[in-house]
Design an enzyme around this catalytic site. Structure first.
Site, PDB file in Angstrom:
ATOM      1  N   HIS A   1      76.983  65.520  51.606  1.00 32.94           N
ATOM      2  CA  HIS A   1      77.999  65.378  52.656  1.00 32.94           C
ATOM      3  C   HIS A   1      79.314  65.034  51.964  1.00 32.94           C
ATOM      4  O   HIS A   1      79.371  64.132  51.123  1.00 32.94           O
ATOM      5  CB  HIS A   1      77.559  64.279  53.626  1.00 32.94           C
ATOM      6  CG  HIS A   1      78.649  63.840  54.541  1.00 32.94           C
ATOM      7  ND1 HIS A   1      79.466  64.739  55.191  1.00 32.94           N
ATOM      8  CD2 HIS A   1      79.078  62.603  54.906  1.00 32.94           C
ATOM      9  CE1 HIS A   1      80.341  64.072  55.915  1.00 32.94           C
ATOM     10  NE2 HIS A   1      80.132  62.783  55.757  1.00 32.94           N
TER      11      HIS A   1
ATOM     12  N   ASN B   1      86.612  65.248  55.080  1.00 32.64           N
ATOM     13  CA  ASN B   1      85.283  64.989  55.637  1.00 32.64           C
ATOM     14  C   ASN B   1      85.172  65.685  56.997  1.00 32.64           C
ATOM     15  O   ASN B   1      85.862  65.306  57.937  1.00 32.64           O
ATOM     16  CB  ASN B   1      85.106  63.466  55.774  1.00 32.64           C
ATOM     17  CG  ASN B   1      83.771  63.069  56.368  1.00 32.64           C
ATOM     18  OD1 ASN B   1      83.047  63.900  56.920  1.00 32.64           O
ATOM     19  ND2 ASN B   1      83.454  61.793  56.283  1.00 32.64           N
TER      20      ASN B   1
ATOM     21  N   CYS C   1      76.973  62.645  60.514  1.00 36.30           N
ATOM     22  CA  CYS C   1      77.168  63.414  59.273  1.00 36.30           C
ATOM     23  C   CYS C   1      75.850  63.849  58.642  1.00 36.30           C
ATOM     24  O   CYS C   1      75.843  64.678  57.725  1.00 36.30           O
ATOM     25  CB  CYS C   1      77.992  62.616  58.282  1.00 36.30           C
ATOM     26  SG  CYS C   1      79.531  62.030  58.970  1.00 36.30           S
TER      27      CYS C   1
HETATM   28  O1  UT7 Z   1      80.945  60.246  56.808  1.00 34.53           O
HETATM   29  C1  UT7 Z   1      81.071  58.926  56.379  1.00 34.53           C
HETATM   30  C2  UT7 Z   1      82.488  58.549  56.672  1.00 34.53           C
HETATM   31  N1  UT7 Z   1      82.960  57.360  56.077  1.00 34.53           N
HETATM   32  C3  UT7 Z   1      83.408  57.235  54.806  1.00 34.53           C
HETATM   33  O2  UT7 Z   1      83.316  58.090  53.975  1.00 34.53           O
HETATM   34  C4  UT7 Z   1      84.125  55.958  54.492  1.00 34.53           C
HETATM   35  C5  UT7 Z   1      83.590  55.229  53.326  1.00 34.53           C
HETATM   36  N2  UT7 Z   1      84.570  54.282  52.873  1.00 34.53           N
HETATM   37  C6  UT7 Z   1      85.569  54.616  52.021  1.00 34.53           C
HETATM   38  O3  UT7 Z   1      85.617  55.744  51.572  1.00 34.53           O
HETATM   39  C7  UT7 Z   1      86.550  53.566  51.605  1.00 34.53           C
HETATM   40  O4  UT7 Z   1      86.121  52.314  52.068  1.00 34.53           O
HETATM   41  C8  UT7 Z   1      87.987  53.869  52.116  1.00 34.53           C
HETATM   42  C9  UT7 Z   1      88.546  55.103  51.414  1.00 34.53           C
HETATM   43  C10 UT7 Z   1      87.976  54.108  53.629  1.00 34.53           C
HETATM   44  C11 UT7 Z   1      88.909  52.703  51.803  1.00 34.53           C
HETATM   45  O5  UT7 Z   1      88.920  52.459  50.413  1.00 34.53           O
HETATM   46  P1  UT7 Z   1      88.767  50.979  49.861  1.00 34.53           P
HETATM   47  O6  UT7 Z   1      88.890  51.016  48.396  1.00 34.53           O
HETATM   48  O7  UT7 Z   1      87.500  50.418  50.453  1.00 34.53           O
HETATM   49  O8  UT7 Z   1      90.051  50.272  50.444  1.00 34.53           O
HETATM   50  P2  UT7 Z   1      90.151  48.994  51.360  1.00 34.53           P
HETATM   51  O9  UT7 Z   1      89.719  49.319  52.768  1.00 34.53           O
HETATM   52  O10 UT7 Z   1      89.470  47.840  50.667  1.00 34.53           O
HETATM   53  O11 UT7 Z   1      91.698  48.759  51.346  1.00 34.53           O
HETATM   54  C12 UT7 Z   1      92.412  48.444  50.159  1.00 34.53           C
HETATM   55  C13 UT7 Z   1      93.890  48.444  50.488  1.00 34.53           C
HETATM   56  C14 UT7 Z   1      94.245  47.678  51.745  1.00 34.53           C
HETATM   57  O12 UT7 Z   1      95.480  47.024  51.531  1.00 34.53           O
HETATM   58  P3  UT7 Z   1      95.540  45.437  51.232  1.00 34.53           P
HETATM   59  O13 UT7 Z   1      94.927  44.796  52.418  1.00 34.53           O
HETATM   60  O14 UT7 Z   1      94.754  45.257  49.976  1.00 34.53           O
HETATM   61  O15 UT7 Z   1      97.009  45.200  51.076  1.00 34.53           O
HETATM   62  C15 UT7 Z   1      94.429  48.769  52.788  1.00 34.53           C
HETATM   63  O16 UT7 Z   1      95.308  48.392  53.820  1.00 34.53           O
HETATM   64  O17 UT7 Z   1      94.322  49.790  50.695  1.00 34.53           O
HETATM   65  C16 UT7 Z   1      95.036  49.848  51.952  1.00 34.53           C
HETATM   66  N3  UT7 Z   1      94.861  51.174  52.533  1.00 34.53           N
HETATM   67  C17 UT7 Z   1      95.704  52.196  52.285  1.00 34.53           C
HETATM   68  N4  UT7 Z   1      96.815  52.286  51.523  1.00 34.53           N
HETATM   69  C18 UT7 Z   1      97.439  53.475  51.482  1.00 34.53           C
HETATM   70  C19 UT7 Z   1      93.888  51.606  53.361  1.00 34.53           C
HETATM   71  N5  UT7 Z   1      94.091  52.910  53.677  1.00 34.53           N
HETATM   72  C20 UT7 Z   1      95.214  53.273  53.021  1.00 34.53           C
HETATM   73  C21 UT7 Z   1      95.928  54.493  52.945  1.00 34.53           C
HETATM   74  N6  UT7 Z   1      97.034  54.541  52.164  1.00 34.53           N
HETATM   75  N7  UT7 Z   1      95.538  55.610  53.608  1.00 34.53           N
END
Ligand code: UT7
Length: 327
Positions: A254, A284, A113
């Site tokens: 980005h 993205n 990226c």
């Molecule tokens: O070019 C660089 C590319 N990478 C990025 O931009 C990624 C950077 N990271 C992020 O943007 C965030 O970490 C995410 C958006 C990927 C995830 O957000 P988060 O606030 O860190 O969520 P999390 O991974 O801590 O998950 C929280 C909860 C989980 O459920 P439990 O275990 O608390 O019950 C996940 O399973 O949210 C759940 N979850 C979802 N729920 C609904 C994860 N993805 C989803 C989804 N829909 N799509």
């Protein structure tokens, strides 16, 4: 006299997939995706819209707008993590062929990226040292082909598309790519990767393909890195160029996640309105996201000669960096 961006082009597939549409087959919702990422839609390629094809269309638009033919191009630099062919040949060579230029240099940049940010500085160097006078720097991505569409943690984040800029020798005006900061943190190589298919973990003849060839990401780890990378690059770019926040007209980051940008803006005490954000529409698009954003800004009449613009990229590698551009 610095190399400057003389024209811009872009291409996005017609097919547009909203969060609500994803939620029909995935345990997610528009509310969750918007509140966690700022993403509302993504564009998804058809069988014909290959990575090279999208890059070619974006490049051709940039050339047409400038009114020159592809034969005038000396070099094509392409940032992509979704090359049409694994490792070789470079997508840049396929784009060269589609453009009908049969002699210029062509090279892929593997900085994920941050690849476009790296590409601008490389292109500038090649022009300033006299190796080339006209260069296409292209970001093109077909992430829909490397996602596990059953994994809600990743597939909601990405989209397909391409952006291209034409770099030319400066004509004495202050316009140009003034300088850049290019960095990497290789200790984070496993935070975002394609774990299978490379020489350290190749496919074995006859094996049944699982899901480990898809893009793999530790979202939280990448999030923390991204906020830090944004903060550091913007601070260092402003310091290096003696700029105050007020003097900067636009920051083009980005387009990974709105929350990352909001957190970095808060840390650096930069008003959020300085950042151009379009992930709501395109999600993205990795190496394509910054040139796509620039092309989008131009279309909306937001870019004016003399503006001071900072770009900031971050991604797999982990790589990060930024450019200071006088438009
Ligand atoms: O070019 C660089 C590319 N990478 C990025 O931009 C990624 C950077 N990271 C992020 O943007 C965030 O970490 C995410 C958006 C990927 C995830 O957000 P988060 O606030 O860190 O969520 P999390 O991974 O801590 O998950 C929280 C909860 C989980 O459920 P439990 O275990 O608390 O019950 C996940 O399973 O949210 C759940 N979850 C979802 N729920 C609904 C994860 N993805 C989803 C989804 N829909 N799509």
């Amino acid at each position: 006299m610095n190399a400057y961006i003389s024209s811009l082009g872009h291409y996005v597939p017609e097919k547009r997939v909203s969060n609500d549409e994803l939620a029909k087959t995935l345990d997610t919702s528009d509310e969750w995706i918007r509140s966690h990422t700022g993403i509302g839609n993504r564009h998804v390629s058809s069988d014909q819209e290959t990575t090279a094809y999208m890059g070619y269309k974006a490049a051709q638009e940039a050339l047409d707008k400038r009114g020159i033919g592809a034969e005038e191009i000396d070099m094509i630099l392409v940032s992509t993590i979704t090359a049409d062919y694994h490792e070789m040949p470079g997508t840049s060579c396929l784009i060269q062929d589609l453009l009908g230029n049969s002699i210029c240099g062509a090279m892929d940049i593997k900085a994920a990226c941050s690849g476009f940010v790296y590409g601008l500085e490389l292109g500038k160097g090649l022009i300033n040292n006299g190796t080339a006078s006209k260069i296409l720097v292209i970001g093109t991505e077909r992430l829909s082909r490397v996602l596990n569409w059953k994994d809600r943690n990743n597939c909601i984040l990405f989209g397909d598309g391409a952006g291209a800029v034409l770099l030319e020798k400066g004509e004495g005006s202050p316009r140009g790519i003034i300088n850049s900061i290019l960095r990497a943190e290789g200790s984070g190589f496993d935070a975002l990767s394609h774990p299978r298919g490379g020489t350290s973990n190749p496919f074995i003849e006859g094996e049944i393909v699982g899901t480990d060839h898809y893009l793999d990401m530790d979202g939280r780890r990448v999030y923390n890195f991204a906020v830090r990378a944004n903060t550091v690059i913007l601070k260092d770019l402003m310091e290096k160029n003696g700029l105050t926040v007020d003097e900067v007209d636009w920051i083009v980051p980005h387009q990974a996640n709105r929350r990352i940008i909001e957190a970095a803006a808060k840390r650096d005490k930069i008003p959020l309105e300085k950042f151009y954000l379009n992930m709501e529409e395109f999600a993205n698009t990795s190496g394509a996201s910054i040139p796509l954003a620039l092309a989008d800004m131009e279309k909306k009449g937001l870019l004016k000669e003399g503006q001071k613009i900072l770009t900031v990229g971050f991604g797999a590698g982990l790589t990060y960096g930024g450019n200071y551009i006088i438009w």
